[in-house]
Design an enzyme around this catalytic site. Structure first.
Site, PDB file in Angstrom:
ATOM      1  N   ASP A 355       0.663  -1.105   0.055  1.00 23.55           N
ATOM      2  CA  ASP A 355      -0.114  -0.030   0.165  1.00 23.55           C
ATOM      3  C   ASP A 355       1.033   1.219  -0.013  1.00 23.55           C
ATOM      4  O   ASP A 355       2.055   0.977   0.032  1.00 23.55           O
ATOM      5  CB  ASP A 355      -1.007   0.056   1.166  1.00 23.55           C
ATOM      6  CG  ASP A 355      -2.224  -0.631   1.021  1.00 23.55           C
ATOM      7  OD1 ASP A 355      -2.327  -1.167  -0.152  1.00 23.55           O
ATOM      8  OD2 ASP A 355      -2.902  -1.139   1.944  1.00 23.55           O
ATOM      9  N   LYS A 377      -3.626   3.581  -2.611  1.00 24.43           N
ATOM     10  CA  LYS A 377      -4.828   4.488  -2.955  1.00 24.43           C
ATOM     11  C   LYS A 377      -4.551   5.922  -2.303  1.00 24.43           C
ATOM     12  O   LYS A 377      -4.216   5.818  -1.257  1.00 24.43           O
ATOM     13  CB  LYS A 377      -6.247   3.804  -2.468  1.00 24.43           C
ATOM     14  CG  LYS A 377      -6.195   2.464  -3.194  1.00 24.43           C
ATOM     15  CD  LYS A 377      -7.428   1.611  -2.272  1.00 24.43           C
ATOM     16  CE  LYS A 377      -7.498   0.249  -3.267  1.00 24.43           C
ATOM     17  NZ  LYS A 377      -8.971  -0.432  -2.091  1.00 24.43           N
ATOM     18  N   MET A 491      -8.057   8.594   9.052  1.00 21.84           N
ATOM     19  CA  MET A 491      -8.440   8.835   7.594  1.00 21.84           C
ATOM     20  C   MET A 491      -9.456  10.148   7.555  1.00 21.84           C
ATOM     21  O   MET A 491     -10.310  10.124   6.832  1.00 21.84           O
ATOM     22  CB  MET A 491      -8.863   7.600   7.049  1.00 21.84           C
ATOM     23  CG  MET A 491      -7.884   6.462   6.896  1.00 21.84           C
ATOM     24  SD  MET A 491      -8.798   5.250   5.926  1.00 21.84           S
ATOM     25  CE  MET A 491     -10.045   4.581   7.057  1.00 21.84           C
TER      26      MET A 491
END
Length: 671
Positions: A355, A377, A491
């Site tokens: 990631d 991402k 996040m």
């Protein structure tokens, strides 16, 4: 499970058909609206006339049945559990282990007497190496005699006088209604049965959810617990074999001919897993293995440094199952916070799918030979969709590769690891979850903020602030979040204003202390503290960008007392180290401990001279006392001089009466 008639595949022997019939009756009671038919399948093991190979023989009685199941020719398969190989078959799952029969062995004799009536020299028919070894260990002088064939064939050979007795599984005799022939049931203290003996294994396709659910209703957990340890031990033994084979790159799946097509297919989920007949063997017992041991230290799979008792924690790099996916938590950012198990998985990896967040180049360097696939991402920009990631993991595992799915933090804490594990389970691929240190706990800790404290917080809740508050279909209950003593939001940098407002609207006081920690546990870590009503503005002014962790609660006040990683002397500073690579590590380590971000850029390189004749000549004159002093001006000079001393088959005794001097403490330490 759309078919009205479901096909049950099994071997064609009377015993196998009887076992499958028992399963058919049991499953018919659960799935009463379906009819079942038995489909006899002749396996390779049934057609062999010679002895079963001690290695790789398990698949002889199951591969053809599993092939039929995988290709849709049958809908479920019934095996004797002891025949089932330890390694999984692609796309197939062990859906049920029904109640187990008596696992003990039974003795049948021509004249009806038990074990004590057999005289020394009496022949005992068996095809099992396990039984042969135990019969010999009894010390009764019995003569194990190889004998293949089904139960009826062996009983006929006994009646014909080819042997004087037989040892057979009691479970099989009972299922065939022939247990009246048993002269003695052998206690396990006399004859230890095979692991899984007496149990049946029922398989179906991994994607057939209806069949899996139906078969789960005939499952006996006790029977499975008695059967599964055998497969675990076999896998562990397989790891040792893989570690030995992995020394030679040609030994990997898809390598040289010694693996054979069937062996390669087992690693893809097909075939038996043993080399084809006549294949070239170059393992540790052969010439190639001996040469390798001479070159690399003599013990397969273990480095010389480890045998010498290296102080560094080492894990054999190739002790892993072939075709396994490891969902590894990389930790919160600092590469030193990966777990020991995660480190071992990285060193064993053939492929690393990683990631964007929480994965540093230092972590990727732990797997220098692995293929790297970026799956990161970022907002509005994804290297791969989640479906593509799932397919990539399955595809590489099917090729027999050790795959590490490397995720920041913990794979099961907002890491979509659960979705990936589900995809692997549905594909019938083996996987292991390696938990990691989640940034939800480690991030605040690195900022000097414990998420719980006896005097400040008895509850903590972790949530994602990625969704906008009030979004239709949102699972977030801001009222419940506001009721917790400590709230940790992940996040949520971009939506921090909305998240703070939602907490206040749900009852959290505006004055509640809050903190935002950016790049937690990294040298660039940055922490801002403000009341909840002003935390979004403070974070924006400080320039904090993702990844960041937000903490809300009275525990934030403890930062004033405890400090944090970003309060160390060199926090926020980037330091360039220009020493040689060999000498930079110690200094770099010290600087990192002080909080610095270290960039190593060696400005010099130490190389041996084109000719060592001058040094070698000086060394040869040491014993003649031509020199009174030997002066070393650098640690590099010490290392080079002693390397030439060893090349001359000498050691420090060559100095004799010559004195040695060192310029500087580092040179003295090296000397």
């Amino acid at each position: 499970m759309p078919r009205s008639v479901l096909r049950v595949g099994t071997r064609g022997s009377a015993l196998a058909l009887a076992q499958a019939e028992n399963v058919r009756k049991a499953i018919s009671q659960v799935v009463s609206h379906r009819n079942f038919e038995l489909v006899p399948i002749t396996t390779r093991g049934d057609t062999m006339s010679g002895p079963i190979p001690p290695v790789g023989g398990k698949g002889l009685f199951t591969n053809d049945i599993q092939d039929a199941l995988a290709t849709g020719k049958i809908d479920l398969a019934v095996h004797s559990a002891k025949d089932l190989p330890a390694l999984p078959f692609e796309g197939i799952v062990l859906a049920a282990v029904p109640p187990r029969e008596d696992p003990r062995d039974a003795l049948i004799t021509r004249h009806g007497g038990g074990l004590s009536k057999l005289q020394p020299g009496a022949t005992v028919g068996t095809s099992s190496l396990r039984r042969t070894v135990q019969l010999l260990a009894m010390g009764r002088g019995l003569v194990p005699t190889p004998m293949r064939g089904n139960v009826d064939t062996r009983l006929r050979k006994l009646s014909a006088g080819e042997v004087q007795s037989l040892v057979l599984a009691l479970a099989g005799l009972r299922r065939l209604g022939k247990d009246s022939r048993v002269a003695e049931v052998l206690p396990t203290t006399v004859m230890l049965p095979a692991p899984g003996q007496g149990a049946l294994a029922v398989e179906c396709r991994a994607g057939d959810k209806d069949m899996r659910e139906a078969l789960s209703k005939i499952e006996d957990p006790l029977a499975r617990r008695a059967f599964e340890p055998r497969r675990v031990v076999q896998r562990a033994a397989r790891r040792a074999c893989d570690a030995r084979r992995e020394h030679d790159p040609a030994a990997r799946p898809g390598g040289d001919a010694r693996w054979g097509p069937r062996a390669a297919r087992r690693r893809d989920g097909h075939g038996s897993g043993f080399p084809r007949r006549g294949a070239r063997r170059t393992d540790a017992r052969g010439r190639r293995g001996r040469d390798h041991r001479r070159r690399h230290g003599g013990i397969s799979g273990v480095s010389p440094a480890r045998r010498r008792g290296s102080s560094r924690t080492r894990i054999p790099a190739r002790t892993r199952l072939v075709g396994t996916v490891y969902l590894v938590g990389a930790g919160p950012g600092d590469p030193g916070l990966i777990t020991v198990r995660g480190l071992a998985a990285m060193r064993a990896a053939d492929v690393v799918v990683y990631d964007r967040l929480g994965v540093s180049p230092a972590l990727l360097d732990l797997a220098p030979r692995a293929e790297r696939i970026f799956a990161g991402k970022s907002p509005r920009r994804h290297a791969m969709t989640q479906a593509q990631i799932n397919r990539t993991l399955v595809a590489h595992a099917r090729r027999g590769r050790a795959v590490v799915r490397l995720k920041g933090g913990d794979p099961f804490v907002f890491g979509r690891g659960g979705e990936e594990a589900e995809a692997l389970a549905l594909a019938g691929m083996p996987f292991e979850v390696v938990p990691g240190v989640t940034s939800a706990i480690a991030g605040p800790a690195a900022a000097g903020i414990p998420v719980t404290h006896r005097d400040a917080a008895a509850s903590v809740v972790i949530a994602t602030a990625h969704e906008a508050p009030g979004k239709a279909g949102s699972r977030l209950d801001w009222g419940s979040l506001a009721g917790a003593d400590t709230v940790v939001l992940l996040m949520g940098v971009e939506r921090l204003p909305e998240a703070a407002a939602a907490l206040i609207a749900a009852g959290k006081p505006k004055s509640t202390p809050a903190a935002v920690i950016g790049s937690a546990t990294l040298p660039s870590q940055q922490t801002v503290v403000a009341p909840l009503s002003r935390i979004a503005t403070a974070a924006r002014r400080a320039g904090i960008t993702p990844p960041a962790v937000t903490v809300v609660g009275d525990v934030v006040r403890l930062r004033e007392v405890l400090g944090g990683w970003d309060t160390r002397p060199l926090s926020g500073k980037r330091v360039l180290v220009t020493r040689t690579r060999e000498q930079a590590s110690e200094l770099s380590g010290v600087l990192r401990e002080l909080g610095a971000e270290v960039v190593e850029a060696p400005a010099i390189r130490v190389e041996p001279p084109r000719s060592c004749s001058a040094v070698d000549r000086a060394i040869s004159h040491l014993s003649s006392r031509r020199y009174s002093w030997v002066v070393f001006t650098s640690a590099n000079g010490v290392r080079f001089f002693f390397s030439r001393l060893r090349a001359a088959r000498l050691d420090a005794r060559a100095f004799g009466g010559v004195r040695a001097a060192a310029v500087g403490a580092g040179t003295a330490d090296a000397l």
